[in-house]
Design a protein around this motif. Structure first.
Motif, mmCIF file in Angstrom:
data_model
loop_
_atom_site.group_PDB
_atom_site.id
_atom_site.type_symbol
_atom_site.label_atom_id
_atom_site.label_comp_id
_atom_site.label_asym_id
_atom_site.label_seq_id
_atom_site.Cartn_x
_atom_site.Cartn_y
_atom_site.Cartn_z
ATOM 1 N N ALA A 46 0.853 -1.186 0.000
ATOM 2 C CA ALA A 46 0.000 0.000 0.000
ATOM 3 C C ALA A 46 0.890 1.237 0.000
ATOM 4 C CB ALA A 46 -0.886 0.000 1.233
ATOM 5 N N ALA A 47 0.400 2.302 -0.572
ATOM 6 C CA ALA A 47 1.166 3.546 -0.576
ATOM 7 C C ALA A 47 1.290 4.042 0.861
ATOM 8 C CB ALA A 47 0.455 4.586 -1.432
ATOM 9 N N ALA A 48 2.466 4.543 1.190
ATOM 10 C CA ALA A 48 2.697 5.052 2.539
ATOM 11 C C ALA A 48 1.835 6.287 2.767
ATOM 12 C CB ALA A 48 4.166 5.396 2.719
ATOM 13 N N PRO A 49 1.287 6.413 3.960
ATOM 14 C CA PRO A 49 0.505 7.617 4.233
ATOM 15 C C PRO A 49 1.407 8.841 4.237
ATOM 16 C CG PRO A 49 0.795 6.309 6.224
ATOM 17 C CD PRO A 49 1.372 5.527 5.086
ATOM 18 N N LEU A 112 10.643 13.392 4.449
ATOM 19 C CA LEU A 112 9.728 13.362 5.588
ATOM 20 C C LEU A 112 8.692 12.318 5.225
ATOM 21 C CD1 LEU A 112 10.674 16.610 5.621
ATOM 22 C CD2 LEU A 112 9.212 16.406 7.606
ATOM 23 N N LYS A 113 8.549 11.323 6.083
ATOM 24 C CA LYS A 113 7.711 10.181 5.732
ATOM 25 C C LYS A 113 6.958 9.673 6.948
ATOM 26 C CE LYS A 113 12.113 7.939 6.131
ATOM 27 N NZ LYS A 113 13.183 7.274 5.477
ATOM 28 N N ALA A 114 5.812 9.080 6.683
ATOM 29 C CA ALA A 114 5.013 8.498 7.752
ATOM 30 C C ALA A 114 5.300 7.000 7.785
ATOM 31 C CB ALA A 114 3.541 8.746 7.507
ATOM 32 N N GLY A 115 5.460 6.488 8.970
ATOM 33 C CA GLY A 115 5.667 5.057 9.125
ATOM 34 C C GLY A 115 4.341 4.343 9.301
ATOM 35 N N PRO A 116 4.366 3.022 9.229
ATOM 36 C CA PRO A 116 3.134 2.258 9.415
ATOM 37 C C PRO A 116 2.584 2.395 10.834
ATOM 38 C CG PRO A 116 5.029 0.796 9.274
ATOM 39 C CD PRO A 116 5.514 2.181 8.965
ATOM 40 N N ASP A 117 3.421 2.875 11.747
ATOM 41 C CA ASP A 117 3.012 3.080 13.133
ATOM 42 C C ASP A 117 2.355 4.446 13.349
ATOM 43 O OD1 ASP A 117 5.249 4.661 12.740
ATOM 44 O OD2 ASP A 117 6.478 3.655 14.242
ATOM 45 N N GLY A 118 2.224 5.243 12.269
ATOM 46 C CA GLY A 118 1.602 6.556 12.368
ATOM 47 C C GLY A 118 2.559 7.668 12.777
ATOM 48 N N LYS A 119 3.814 7.326 13.060
ATOM 49 C CA LYS A 119 4.798 8.329 13.457
ATOM 50 C C LYS A 119 5.437 8.942 12.219
ATOM 51 C CE LYS A 119 5.850 5.852 17.709
ATOM 52 N NZ LYS A 119 6.863 5.053 18.411
ATOM 53 N N ALA A 127 11.907 3.965 2.939
ATOM 54 C CA ALA A 127 11.343 3.071 3.951
ATOM 55 C C ALA A 127 11.257 3.785 5.297
ATOM 56 C CB ALA A 127 12.223 1.834 4.083
ATOM 57 N N ALA A 128 10.205 3.495 6.033
ATOM 58 C CA ALA A 128 10.068 4.099 7.369
ATOM 59 C C ALA A 128 9.482 3.068 8.323
ATOM 60 C CB ALA A 128 9.156 5.323 7.314
ATOM 61 N N PRO A 129 10.036 2.918 9.468
ATOM 62 C CA PRO A 129 11.280 3.527 9.931
ATOM 63 C C PRO A 129 12.489 2.762 9.412
ATOM 64 C CG PRO A 129 10.344 2.206 11.690
ATOM 65 C CD PRO A 129 9.371 2.146 10.531
#
Length: 182
Positions: A46-49, A112-119, A127-129
């Motif tokens: 899925a596309a990263a938020p 600047l990127k959002a991780g799957p954990d919402g952070k 890739a994040a984190p």
């Protein structure tokens, strides 16, 4: 003799047919396993938020200091305010921002990127984190607090406090409303 010749020809024809089918076996479905459906492939990514912070919001000159113990945060923030004579500079880049990473005097492009954990994370890879990332602990427009994801790097550098350099009274970032549910 003719009968044995025909028998040998049939064996050779069958062997040739089996040999040619063997090359296709890797593309044929498996019929062992009681008629179950083939195993599904990997799920599409899925596309990263999007990050909750836009690159333009952190571009600028910052006084920087770091701490290792949470009880040192207030003192460290005051120390960071005094570092504007030698600011930590974050510039805009074509992919996000450009700033120093760890263990290198070279400025790097960062996302600047959002991780799957919402952070929210700041780092050089998509890739994040990622081990080279910093997690944004808090940001109000004037004070940016980040900690390194890699525990070894975090142990050396601590938690970073960046205080925006500029005229007193610069307004803080207004909180954003939560995204609307779809």
């Amino acid at each position: 003799m003719l009968g044995s010749f025909r028998g040998a020809a049939r064996v050779l024809t069958a062997a040739a047919a089996l040999t040619s089918l063997a090359g296709c076996a890797s593309t044929l479905p498996s019929f062992s396993g009681g008629g179950s459906a083939p195993e599904p492939g990997p799920a599409p990514m899925a596309a990263a938020p999007p990050s909750s912070i836009r690159p333009d919001e952190i571009v600028g000159r910052w006084g920087m200091a770091a701490y290792h113990r949470p009880e040192d945060r207030a003192r460290t923030e005051a120390a960071a305010r005094g570092q504007c004579k030698l600011p930590f500079v974050i510039n805009r880049s074509s992919t996000g921002v450009s700033m120093l990473g760890h263990d290198s005097p070279q400025v790097q492009d960062m996302l600047l990127k959002a991780g799957p954990d919402g952070k929210t994370y700041v780092g050089p890879s998509p890739a994040a984190p990622d081990a080279d990332d910093r997690e944004v602990v808090s940001f109000d427009g004037r004070v940016l607090i980040m900690k390194w994801v890699d525990p070894e790097v975090a142990g050396r550098y601590g938690t970073m406090i960046l205080v925006r350099c500029g005229a007193e009274g610069t307004t803080a970032r207004a909180p954003r409303p939560a995204p609307a549910a779809r």
